[in-house]
Scaffold this motif. Structure first.
Motif, PDB file in Angstrom:
ATOM      1  N   THR B  53      25.797   7.779 -12.514  1.00  0.00           N
ATOM      2  CA  THR B  53      25.887   8.400 -13.834  1.00  0.00           C
ATOM      3  C   THR B  53      26.172   9.903 -13.715  1.00  0.00           C
ATOM      4  OG1 THR B  53      23.487   8.639 -13.802  1.00  0.00           O
ATOM      5  CG2 THR B  53      24.347   6.747 -14.989  1.00  0.00           C
ATOM      6  N   GLN B  91      26.521  -1.164 -14.128  1.00  0.00           N
ATOM      7  CA  GLN B  91      27.122  -0.992 -15.452  1.00  0.00           C
ATOM      8  C   GLN B  91      28.079  -2.141 -15.707  1.00  0.00           C
ATOM      9  OE1 GLN B  91      28.831   2.959 -15.904  1.00  0.00           O
ATOM     10  NE2 GLN B  91      26.791   3.853 -16.121  1.00  0.00           N
ATOM     11  N   ILE B 240      20.215  -0.580 -15.827  1.00  0.00           N
ATOM     12  CA  ILE B 240      21.529  -0.974 -16.321  1.00  0.00           C
ATOM     13  C   ILE B 240      21.966  -0.120 -17.506  1.00  0.00           C
ATOM     14  CG2 ILE B 240      22.763  -2.894 -17.441  1.00  0.00           C
ATOM     15  CD1 ILE B 240      21.318  -4.740 -15.584  1.00  0.00           C
ATOM     16  N   GLN B 241      23.224   0.311 -17.452  1.00  0.00           N
ATOM     17  CA  GLN B 241      23.862   0.872 -18.639  1.00  0.00           C
ATOM     18  C   GLN B 241      25.122   0.055 -18.835  1.00  0.00           C
ATOM     19  OE1 GLN B 241      24.001   3.340 -15.843  1.00  0.00           O
ATOM     20  NE2 GLN B 241      21.819   3.632 -16.117  1.00  0.00           N
ATOM     21  N   CYS B 242      25.590  -0.103 -20.056  1.00  0.00           N
ATOM     22  CA  CYS B 242      26.881  -0.752 -20.185  1.00  0.00           C
ATOM     23  C   CYS B 242      27.943   0.270 -19.783  1.00  0.00           C
ATOM     24  CB  CYS B 242      27.097  -1.292 -21.594  1.00  0.00           C
ATOM     25  SG  CYS B 242      27.281  -0.040 -22.854  1.00  0.00           S
ATOM     26  N   ALA B 243      29.140  -0.226 -19.458  1.00  0.00           N
ATOM     27  CA  ALA B 243      30.187   0.651 -18.933  1.00  0.00           C
ATOM     28  C   ALA B 243      30.534   1.760 -19.920  1.00  0.00           C
ATOM     29  CB  ALA B 243      31.433  -0.163 -18.607  1.00  0.00           C
ATOM     30  N   TYR B 245      28.697   3.624 -21.391  1.00  0.00           N
ATOM     31  CA  TYR B 245      27.857   4.801 -21.141  1.00  0.00           C
ATOM     32  C   TYR B 245      28.652   5.841 -20.344  1.00  0.00           C
ATOM     33  CZ  TYR B 245      23.911   7.512 -19.268  1.00  0.00           C
ATOM     34  OH  TYR B 245      23.055   8.527 -18.900  1.00  0.00           O
ATOM     35  N   ASN B 246      29.240   5.408 -19.232  1.00  0.00           N
ATOM     36  CA  ASN B 246      30.026   6.354 -18.436  1.00  0.00           C
ATOM     37  C   ASN B 246      31.322   6.745 -19.130  1.00  0.00           C
ATOM     38  OD1 ASN B 246      28.222   6.672 -16.400  1.00  0.00           O
ATOM     39  ND2 ASN B 246      29.538   5.906 -14.759  1.00  0.00           N
ATOM     40  N   SER B 266      26.037   3.315 -26.517  1.00  0.00           N
ATOM     41  CA  SER B 266      26.204   2.455 -25.367  1.00  0.00           C
ATOM     42  C   SER B 266      24.808   1.921 -25.095  1.00  0.00           C
ATOM     43  CB  SER B 266      26.720   3.253 -24.188  1.00  0.00           C
ATOM     44  OG  SER B 266      25.864   4.347 -23.939  1.00  0.00           O
ATOM     45  N   SER B 268      21.542   1.339 -22.591  1.00  0.00           N
ATOM     46  CA  SER B 268      20.863   1.534 -21.316  1.00  0.00           C
ATOM     47  C   SER B 268      19.609   0.685 -21.393  1.00  0.00           C
ATOM     48  CB  SER B 268      20.536   3.002 -21.075  1.00  0.00           C
ATOM     49  OG  SER B 268      19.477   3.402 -21.907  1.00  0.00           O
TER      50      SER B 268
END
Ligand code: FAD
Ligand code: FES
Lengths: 92, 391
Positions: B53, B91, B240-243, B245-246, B266, B268
């Motif tokens: 991240t 992610q 976990i973050q979904c994609a 997030y980035n 997003s 997390s």
């Protein structure tokens, strides 16, 4: 006396709460973050007032000045499935 | 009037880490905190300690220095901080577009030598079996870990106090003592504190506090809302973050949906040691409004169920929010301010402050006690936001 349970949901005793106050907690959230008291299923409905009273007693802060817990939306637990529904942003 | 070597304003995770490191170097330290040690962002945050991240480049290099310190931190602090590398950081990706964007960022991140990879949906589900079948693939960082941010902050706080640092709660700094252009101390409602160095560790409020010293610095609160579920059995190990997030963090210009941008929605999600799941993921500009809003909660809960369908049957028991200290370039402000000798900044870590807390405290203490940090942090100088002083 010191070992009576103040938070029944998380089994936190009076002496643990006093220790948190001596560590610097001056709000119900401060006690909660140190001991997890108030984080149980009832979310402090049972123990919150007792904790406020202990803070007032230990610190001499006027009870009216002790900030209650921050607001939180659900009055009782809500199923995740009961959120959203139509126009879910999931599939795009 | 009180005197000490250093005054730290703000007793959050950054202030406490800095106080501990200064006390270790034998400095006398007073920490002035408006409320209590956990009342800022450290009291309302996730505890992701991972590379994936982090912004590629300087921020990543700083994170590498910091994350290395976690290996021995618990022992040094003498209190449990629940650091675990568990199953890494992941992610999940929804479509080819996200895959391509993340792959590009990963390539840049990997130039710092960290282990971050793109993996197939099957591999991702092997690591986290509860993940939806309906994913395109995932970013995976096997070395990503997590920490209990409350325990870590308290551990810095206790360790600093054991070494003699004095913590004064319920003391809001309301002004500075500036003499002949040099910062000599601060004022609260009922006391003046003089010190050779004053460090602004006020997180999302650091801009307001710097303004009291006549400095205009672009730190703003970026709100994040969180939901906590009832405790459930072992459900997931990774953080976990979904994609998205980035994508939102590093390539916001690729997002066209205004609602997504407004809430920065997003997902997390991580499971705490006590079994509760912490679901979060909004990044909003809402000034200092801490109320939870239905629209934001609704999008993030829906995303939780989208990636983890079995969560549908789990109940949410609490919501809260916190303020990340946002800066325009996504990097914190660390070090002295040339224009105001005696005044230092250690704030603006946005969503990385927990992970960056060990190295921030260490480098700030070196700056103040030794005149120079052991690792060059010129890129983080607050001066980058201050134009030349007008004569
Ligand atoms: C939802 C959310 C999720 C996050 N997830 C992660 C994550 O997974 N990993 C990670 O590394 N980071 C994460 N972060 C970021 C991290 O929480 C912050 O970067 C970090 O807590 C900032 O610490 P701080 O000490 O700078 O600020 P804070 O903890 O906010 O402390 C600042 C302190 O200054 C005090 N203060 C303000 N004004 C004054 C004044 N005038 N006088 C005296 N005191 C004052 C405040 O009361 C406060 O206690 C997240 C943040 C949020 C909100
Ligand atoms: S009694 Fe404390 S949370 Fe229920």
């Amino acid at each position: 006396m010191d070992d009576i349970i103040i938070c029944r949901c998380r089994e936190v005793t009076r002496s643990e709460i006093i220790a948190a106050i001596r560590d610097g907690a001056v709000t119900v959230d401060g006690v909660k973050r140190r001991t997890h008291a108030g984080m149980g299923l009832c979310q402090g409905k049972t123990c919150g007032r007792l904790i406020e009273r202990l803070i007032a007693q230990e610190t001499g802060i006027n009870p009216a000045e002790i900030r209650p817990q921050k607001s939180r939306m659900p009055v009782r637990p809500v199923r995740i499935s009961s959120f959203g529904g139509e126009n879910s942003d999931a599939e795009q | 009037m009180r005197n000490s070597d250093v005054v730290i304003i703000g007793g959050g995770i950054i202030g406490c880490s800095t106080a501990w490191q200064l006390a270790k170097k034998g400095k006398s330290v007073i920490i002035l905190e408006r409320n209590d040690v956990l009342s800022g962002a450290a009291g309302a945050t996730d505890g992701v300690v991972g590379y994936h991240t982090k912004k590629p480049g300087q921020q990543m290099e700083l994170a590498i220095q910091s994350i290395r310190m976690f290996d021995t931190l618990e022992e040094e602090l003498g209190e449990p901080i629940e650091y675990g590398k568990c199953a890494g950081g992941m992610q999940p990706v929804e479509d080819k577009m996200q895959w391509d964007i993340l792959s590009g960022i990963v390539e840049e991140q990997c130039r710092s030598g960290v282990d971050i990879r793109m993996i197939s949906a099957e591999e991702a589900r092997r690591i986290e079996p509860q993940l939806s079948e309906n994913i395109y693939g995932a970013l995976y960082s096997p070395t990503g870990g997590k920490i209990n941010p409350l325990k870590l902050t308290l551990a810095y706080f206790h360790a600093a106090k054991r070494l003699g640092a004095e913590f004064i709660g319920r003391s809001e700094v309301t002004g500075f003592v500036i003499e002949d252009g040099v910062c000599k101390g601060v004022r609260t409602r009922d006391e003046e504190y003089r010190a050779g160095a004053v460090v602004n560790c006020c997180g999302a409020w650091a801009g307001k506090v710097a303004a009291l010293a006549g400095l205009s610095l672009p730190i703003r609160p970026r709100k994040g809302q969180l939901a906590v579920t009832e405790p459930v059995g072992p459900f997931m190990k990774a953080t976990i973050q979904c994609a998205r997030y980035n994508v939102i963090k590093f390539r916001p210009e690729t997002i066209t949906d205004e609602n997504i941008l407004r809430y920065g929605s997003s997902l997390s999600i991580e499971q705490q040691e006590d079994g509760a799941m912490i679901i979060g993921g909004t990044r909003e500009f809402a000034d200092y409004e801490e109320e939870n809003t239905f629209a934001a909660i609704d999008t993030m809960i829906k995303r939780a169920a989208r990636f983890f369908p079995l969560l549908e049957n789990v109940s949410v028991i609490r919501f809260f929010s916190g303020f990340r200290p946002y800066t325009p370039d996504g990097m914190p402000l660390l070090g002295p301010v040339s224009r105001l000798p005696g005044f230092y900044m250690a704030a603006g870590h946005e969503g990385d402050g927990i992970a960056l807390s060990p190295v921030t405290g260490k480098l700030m203490a070196e700056y103040i006690a030794d005149g120079k940090p052991t690792y060059n942090i010129d890129a983080f100088s607050p001066d980058r936001f201050l134009s030349e002083p007008s004569a």
